[in-house]
Every structure is written in structure tokens, then in C-alpha cells.
Scaffold this active site. Sequence first.
Site: not given
Ligand code: PA5
Length: 448
Positions: A288, A309, A423
Site C-alpha cells: 500500500e 515444494h 469500493k
Molecule cells: O492502511 C490503511 O489505511 C488501510 O489498510 C486501512 O487500515 C483499512 O482500509 C481499514 O480502514 P479502517 O481502519 O478505516 O476501517
Amino acid sequence: MKENISINIGGVADFVSLEELAAHTRQSLRHLEAVLSRTGAGNDFLGWVNLPEDIAPQLSRIESMAKHLRSISDTTVVVGIGGSYLGARAVIEALSHSFSHFSKDKTHTILYAGHNVCEEYIYDLLEVLEHRNYSIIVISKSGTTTEPAIAFRLLKDQIERKYGKAIAGDRIVAITDATKGALRSLAELNGYETFEIPDDIGGRYSVLTPVGLLPVAVAGYNIKELVEGARVAMQFTRGNKEPEKNPALIYATVRNILLQAGKSLEILVNFNPKLHYFAEWWKQLFGESEGKDGKGIFPVSVDFTTDLHSLGQYIQEGQRILFETVLSIATTPAKVKVPFEKDDQDQLNYLAGKQICEINKSAESGTVIAHNEGGVPVISVNIPALNAYYLGQLIYFFEMSCAISGYILDVNPFDQPGVEAYKKNMFALLNKPGFEDAGRILREKIKR
Ligand code: PA5
């Protein structure tokens, strides 16, 4: 003085020259300074940099809450996804008995929800929970993420039916933004205990906030040790401007030199399946943070020797676009030796008397050499032992490395704009108010 985690780059010597490394590492120092002086991209999300110190005043409250949940229940469901899930699971699984559900020492079970939208998963979980004495920790920074919101709606409904609304309220803890989001309103309306996720800490950097620490403490592990490990790593990464002696600078630099040489895929390797979820956390952290603007190293992971394996063949002889980072644990508690057998029918007597971990170490060394000779650069992260303290060091080391690496790549390592695309489509297909037109267009596309 305790030993620290360290990095061994002997396995990249055939791919990166010392001069190249020295020159690039000096440049990387600039990026470390940008992190520390808060002058780089995404600098309003740097709350994690001082977190090992800043979190200290909250540790007692987190521990008391954990004690409370452990005293009223035998199971806690942790509801969250992405950064609101992976850090806690990474630490808990790394520290747990391999068969924790059956362990005689088990005092509290942690289950997870809200990290998928699979109907069977939630149905099975609700069925199991009918017969458990349970509590819930619901975690969402935005307070609006669909997956955990759906899971929590179902769990809330069940726990309220099981214990009544008032008692259920005492069994639910919400970890969310201080003021915003549906989860904050829900918590206030229902009188849940809450912990805050600071504005300046993004999900994937939040494991050392209550997001990770409360579930870890409820699971029975030492969060002070975890945070202390991170604090020490903060000193030897953040506080260390000597490029050759700062493992975060070296790691961030080497992986980017390898990327420039066409190694666009990094495999995080473990030889202990307890680190499986640590790799999941690491994949989110780097994936990310770096995968944007058409850039980034694609992070994947393997559990060895299991995956030797399956994916082992590709790693040894497939496209030469990859490098490995091995989580190498120095010591394992000595517990099992290969027994001697008089008849030696399975021809294993050459191993008789050897610890299993010794065999595993030979597998590790043999694999590193084989892959290296097959054209795969290998970085090793040496971890003195698998415990909360060194997990804390690893977490901070990778967080700092990732920030520096993101800046080397010239991306903002603290945003994740690409996560919104799926989303929007999902909302449109589900006719969420405001997404009706997009829904019509998508349905046409699906028909075609
Ligand atoms: O690193 C991030 O920001 C995302 O992976 C969020 O943690 C994830 O989308 C969950 O978001 P939230 O904590 O707002 O539910």
C-alpha cells in the site's frame, strides 16, 4: 546489552557493488531526514515515528482493559480489516502456540471478523460464538469501512441477544477516530469503552497504537516488551545517521537498487509458519505504501520449507525478476530431536540426535545459497529470537525502511488512493445511495 536485529546483505554482493551501495545509501540519508524533519510527502501521517515513546502513557489503560475482557470472557472477536487487523494478527500468531486452540495452557482465544465479506465465514463464526463466552473489539479508523461494519452489525445483534443490551455493551470495545465516523457515533450512543486512533497515524502504521496493542494484550502477550523493542529500533534506525550502520537505510537502499536492476518482485521468506501473518502485515505495509503512480516493488511471501515444494521451482529457475528477504531467526527453543531407529528403514539415522531446528537451519542456509546461485539476490534479516521484544524491533525497522523506500521511489508512502476503486464499484453495484448512475454503467459493462 541485548543484541539487536541486523541485516546481512552478503547475498546481494553479486548484484550490487559496495561502491554503488555506499553512494546510494548516502542519498537515502536525505530521505531519512525528510521523514524526521517532516518535510516529505504525506508528512501529516508521521505519528508512528515517535510512537514507541508516545504510546507509553496509554499502556496501563490498554493492559487494564485487556485484563477486564479476559476476566469476563474466554474468547475475543477482533473485528477489522487491513491496517485495523493485520498488525494484531501478525504479532498474536507469531507468539502463539502453533495449535493454540488445542493447547492446554490456552486461557483466551482470539478470533477475527470483518476482514472479508464471505457469508460462510461469518455464518460459521456466529455459530461458534453461540457456544462461547465472548467479547468484541471493533476497530476502524474511518469508522465506515464496509467489511468490518457488516461483521459488527451481525455480531452486535448476536451478542445483544445473547447477554442483553447492557451486558453486551460492557463486552464491546471500539477503537476508532476521536471524533469522526459511524463507529464513533455508535460507540457513544451505546456507551462502549473506546480507544482513539490518532489522526496522524495511517492504518498500516498503527500496530503500536491500541489497534494492535489491545488485541495482543487480550491474547495474553507482553505489550510493554513489544513497545520496548520498537523503541530500541527507533534509536538504531531513526537516531542513526551513519548510513552503513543503519539497517533501515541499507534495506531501503538495497531493495531500490535491485528494483532499478529489474528485480521488481520481493519475496519475504520465513522458515517458521508462525511468521505467516507477519508477512501478511509486511505485504500490506509495502504494497500500500509503494504501489502507486505505476511504481513499486510487488511484495509477496512464502512459508518455507512448505513453499519450496510449490513456488521453489519458480524462484530457483523462473524469470529473474525477483529477490528474497529472509526472516532468519537465530534461536528456537530446543524441544524435538530426531529419534534413532535400530532398523533405519526410512534411512534417517544420519539425522538421529539432531534438533529439528538444526535441520531447518540447514534447509535455510542451503536454500539461500541455491537461490543466490540461481540468480536471486538475498537479503537476510537476523532476528535473535522470536519474542515480543524482537517483533517490536522488526515492526519499527520495516516501518522506517518503508517510509525511506517510498521516498526513494518518489511516492507518498502514507496514502492509498487506489483502494477506493473497488469500493466505488462495489457500492455502485449494491445501489448505495449516491452511486445509482455508476451502478447502471457497471451493470451494462457486466452484461457485455
Ligand atoms: O492502511 C490503511 O489505511 C488501510 O489498510 C486501512 O487500515 C483499512 O482500509 C481499514 O480502514 P479502517 O481502519 O478505516 O476501517
